[in-house]
Scaffold this active site. Structure first.
Site, short mmCIF file in Angstrom:
data_model
loop_
_atom_site.label_atom_id
_atom_site.label_comp_id
_atom_site.label_asym_id
_atom_site.label_seq_id
_atom_site.Cartn_x
_atom_site.Cartn_y
_atom_site.Cartn_z
N ASP A 1 0.83 -1.20 0.00
CA ASP A 1 0.00 0.00 0.00
C ASP A 1 0.86 1.25 0.00
O ASP A 1 1.86 1.33 0.73
CB ASP A 1 -0.90 -0.02 1.24
CG ASP A 1 -1.82 1.18 1.31
OD1 ASP A 1 -2.60 1.38 0.37
OD2 ASP A 1 -1.74 1.93 2.31
N GLU B 1 1.62 -0.43 -5.14
CA GLU B 1 0.65 0.61 -5.48
C GLU B 1 1.41 1.93 -5.43
O GLU B 1 1.71 2.45 -4.35
CB GLU B 1 -0.50 0.63 -4.48
CG GLU B 1 -1.54 1.67 -4.82
CD GLU B 1 -2.20 2.34 -3.62
OE1 GLU B 1 -3.29 2.91 -3.79
OE2 GLU B 1 -1.63 2.31 -2.51
#
Length: 549
Positions: free
Chosen positions: A202, A242
């Site tokens: 993330d 990401e």
């Protein structure tokens, strides 16, 4: 990894949040037992890998991304035993599992932060970034610029400011601290031992920033350290980053065998939506040409929509505004000044032709595709919900109350199921579409089946093909065989010439299209509005080369 181990290059990934997928015990919250009960559905759809959004214990102020314990399951979703059973059942159906690794910040309720603020002599004090005086210069932009003023917040108990690039209830971990690195190793090792096949990292771009200078190469040490750990502790687990940004920024995450295995393809995603808005193929070609180079064993992850906003910040300003004007004309459809908080079906006005076109692009463009839960049935959004919750409503399974997600009262659900309008669960649900031969769900099953049959789309050499018409995008992917795909982004009938389809030493088979077309002659390809056509080229036997279509 050897080529045979590069499973991620041929995967079909399905992203879901356990909390909103299927409730098994009637408490209104999706859980792992409910997910286990739906694995056969995912297997028959053709899914080969499930990406789970955060499922850790959490105060749940940011959809689970505010983690309170990295070594457990939120009790609302089940137990570690349920998770282990889920992994076993998924593997028996040939599906792998990726989990979110959220280590750029924790919840402010995490024991590490609570100890950090209470005891300045604790080792956990240095797990976070504290300053006695608030820094005068803003060394990084807030992740949610329209929701927070800055990245420093004063803590009364600690008598100091702590850094947070996200919400103030999510203090940033001090990623320059070797002790934090050790904890990240422990977390990864724990979940690898339970059978996961990798981690979606993330906000990976934040992992390579410091509290003093941004994007220095030495800050990629953590990424390389994580890659080394995964390589040593698993024969085929991967890291998926990401991270958005211009080519020179995202390209740094691809560095031989040292950093990420996969990257979300934000650059291509934004240009696909620009192409859909302009009804031209040119932006897709531009997006592909912008991508930084990478080694053959690395992979782009292609997507249309997922659980976050449709991020447009890497487009030119006039281009961003153009996409807003077409797909988010109401300001309430926009978020963070950079994105759209809608699902794909309502973005495209529910037009089945354009929805198919978009997914034909997704499944044929070079890379690995991922779809959001409910995308296969064309789920809509609920703009009455705050922020990104609009695209995170519960899965719609049947026409039963709450769409078959749960039999609990509505006020016990994490979010209400969409109940009215064109996207309500009585009109859009799995069971109904399974009965309808021409439903979007059955169409998605076909395109997924085709995608899995053509390894060149995941591993082949790709080329953009010139067609002489700005409304059309065409490309080829070649491995042992060659697949040529043509898309008409416009609402006009078009005819283009593709020399790639007029080769004497090849014969072609049309394997997928939106309509019945005549076979191309001399490379001339007809396309109806929003049309798409896939061709597979095979070497022709010498005695059969003449006269083959």
């Amino acid at each position: 990894m050897k080529e045979k181990d590069l499973w991620y290059k041929h995967a079909i990934i399905y992203a879901l949040d356990v909390e909103t997928f299927q409730d098994s015990n009637g408490d209104g919250i999706g859980d792992f037992q409910g997910l286990i009960g739906r694995l056969d559905y995912l297997a028959t759809l053709g899914i080969t890998c499930i990406w789970l959004l955060p499922f850790y214990p959490t105060p749940n102020r940011d959809n689970g991304y505010d983690v309170m314990d990295y070594y457990n399951i939120d009790k609302r979703l089940g137990s570690l035993g349920d998770f282990a059973a889920f992994i076993r059942e998924a593997n028996e159906r040939g599906m792998r599992v990726l989990v979110d690794l959220v280590v750029n910040h924790t919840s402010d309720q995490h024991p590490w932060f609570q100890e950090s603020r209470k005891n300045p002599n604790s080792k956990f004090r240095d797990f976070y970034t504290w300053r006695k005086e608030k820094p005068k210069e803003q060394i990084a932009k807030p992740a949610f610029a329209d929701r927070q003023d800055g990245i420093w917040t004063y803590d009364e108990e600690a008598k100091a400011y702590y850094m947070h690039r996200f919400y103030k209830h999510q203090p940033d971990l001090n990623l320059g601290n070797p002790e934090v690195h050790k904890e990240i190793h422990h977390i990864m090792g724990f979940w690898l031992a339970l059978g996961v096949s990798g981690f979606r990292i993330d906000a990976a771009h934040i992992l390579v920033e410091s509290d003093s200078e941004i994007d220095k190469d030495e800050y990629y040490d953590l990424i390389e350290d994580m890659r080394d750990f995964v390589t040593q502790h698993s024969k085929d687990a991967i890291l998926l980053a990401e991270a958005s940004g211009p080519p020179e920024v995202v390209g740094k995450f691809f560095k031989g065998r040292d950093r990420m295995h996969m990257m979300f393809n934000f650059l291509l995603n934004q240009h696909v939506f620009l192409a859909l808005a302009q009804k031209k193929g040119i932006p897709i070609a531009k997006g592909l040409r912008m991508l930084p180079p990478k080694d053959d064993d690395l992979q782009w992850l292609n997507f249309l929509r997922h659980h976050d906003e449709l991020n447009l910040e890497d487009l030119e300003e006039p281009e961003t505004q153009e996409v807003f004007d077409v797909f988010a004309p109401d300001k309430d459809m926009r978020i963070f000044g950079r994105g759209i908080r809608r699902r794909l079906a309502p973005i495209l006005g529910g037009d089945r032709r354009r929805i198919e076109l978009a997914y034909s692009l997704l499944f044929s463009l070079p890379g690995t595709p991922v779809i959001q839960y409910g995308a296969e049935i064309g789920m809509g959004d609920d703009l009455s919900l705050e922020g990104r919750k609009s695209v995170r409503t519960p899965m719609q399974w049947t026409t039963e109350e709450n769409g078959g997600f749960s039999n609990a009262p509505v006020d016990q659900l994490p979010r209400p199921v969409i109940s009215g309008g064109a996207y309500g669960y009585k009109k859009v649900n799995v069971v109904q579409q399974q009965r309808e031969t021409n439903s979007l769900l059955n169409w998605m099953e076909r395109v997924i089946r085709l995608r899995r049959q053509y390894p060149e789309l995941g591993s082949g050499t790709s080329d953009i093909l010139q067609v002489g018409n700005e409304k059309v995008f065409a490309h080829s992917c070649e491995l042992v065989y060659t697949t040529v795909v043509v898309h008409n982004l416009s609402d006009d009938d078009v005819t283009v010439t593709l020399p790639a389809l007029d080769q004497k030493d090849k014969y072609m088979v049309e394997v997928f299209s939106n309509d019945d077309y005549d076979m191309p002659k001399k490379g001339q390809v007809e396309l109806k509005p929003y049309g798409y056509r896939w061709f597979r080229l095979h070497p022709a036997k010498k005695e059969n080369r003449e006269g083959k279509a």
